[in-house]
Design a protein around this motif. Sequence first.
Motif, mmCIF file in Angstrom:
data_model
loop_
_atom_site.group_PDB
_atom_site.id
_atom_site.type_symbol
_atom_site.label_atom_id
_atom_site.label_comp_id
_atom_site.label_asym_id
_atom_site.label_seq_id
_atom_site.Cartn_x
_atom_site.Cartn_y
_atom_site.Cartn_z
ATOM 1 N N GLU A 57 0.886 -1.217 0.267
ATOM 2 C CA GLU A 57 -0.068 0.032 0.065
ATOM 3 C C GLU A 57 0.915 1.069 0.053
ATOM 4 N N PRO A 117 -0.767 -1.751 -5.566
ATOM 5 C CA PRO A 117 -1.542 -2.518 -4.359
ATOM 6 C C PRO A 117 -2.185 -3.561 -4.727
ATOM 7 N N ASN A 150 2.776 -6.669 4.891
ATOM 8 C CA ASN A 150 2.190 -5.815 4.129
ATOM 9 C C ASN A 150 2.779 -5.497 2.733
#
Length: 280
Positions: free
Chosen positions: A131, A145, A167
């Motif tokens: 992100e 993303p 992430n």
Amino acid sequence: MGDKRQRARVQGSWAKPAPKAAHSTVFFVAGGQPVTRSWSTGPGTFEFHQPSAPIRVIPEEKTIEDAGVYEVSQGPTGVSRLQLLPRFLPMEEADWMFATLMAELPWSQKTNYRMMGGAYGEPRLTCWYGELPYTYSRSTMQANPQWHPVLVTLRQAIERETSHTFNSLLCNLYRDGKDSIAWHSDDESSLGPRPTIASLSLGDTRVFSLRKKPPPEDNGDYTYVERLKIPLSHGTLLIMEGCTQDDWQHQVAKEYHDRGPRINLTFRTIYPEPERASHR
């Protein structure tokens, strides 16, 4: 005639040899400390002066190949730990994932900038998922993303194995033995303190090298530091955690013989600016 023969004996081979003076010399050893040796003819003498400072020895490079958890160092900052999992992926599954990612990821060559000016292309291809953007070597990679389905599957499997969530993902494609990455640590502030990084290898085997950072009194001299090498083969997972990024550097050096392509997937956790301060 007798006087001439007497003089010949004195001047020629019958003459008694003159006594020889003792000799000495000074040898220098590592560290610049002198060692003095002396000798003389006949019943001789030998003197050895031990250096006042200990002689430093370059440590032998160690190899890690077997599965296991390795605490490679422990210091004021804490423990540096590696976990090696060869054959983390079954061979057929690793083959299919390697071919798919080679063909379908948006590979490109990143441009980096030197401290003294000038730009150069990295000797490998990369892409970045997550992100948030990722900045290193004075240039920024914009995030993708939308994760490729294969990458999502791999992230979930690695999170189950490590009990750690990720992430972000840096993907590296080493096209042949000439592609490489130089000595560095993954210690950017966006990764937070003591980051856990999971590195999955697909394709040809390449040697992953580590070297311990020298103590301050060595002024950046890496001559006498500990060194490790880990051959990372197809389907192998390597986890770096604890203080590994604080206390060690790593690289994948160029190899000047035939090497096929290799994909390296390094799963990370990136923190946005407000969270970075709270994680320090």
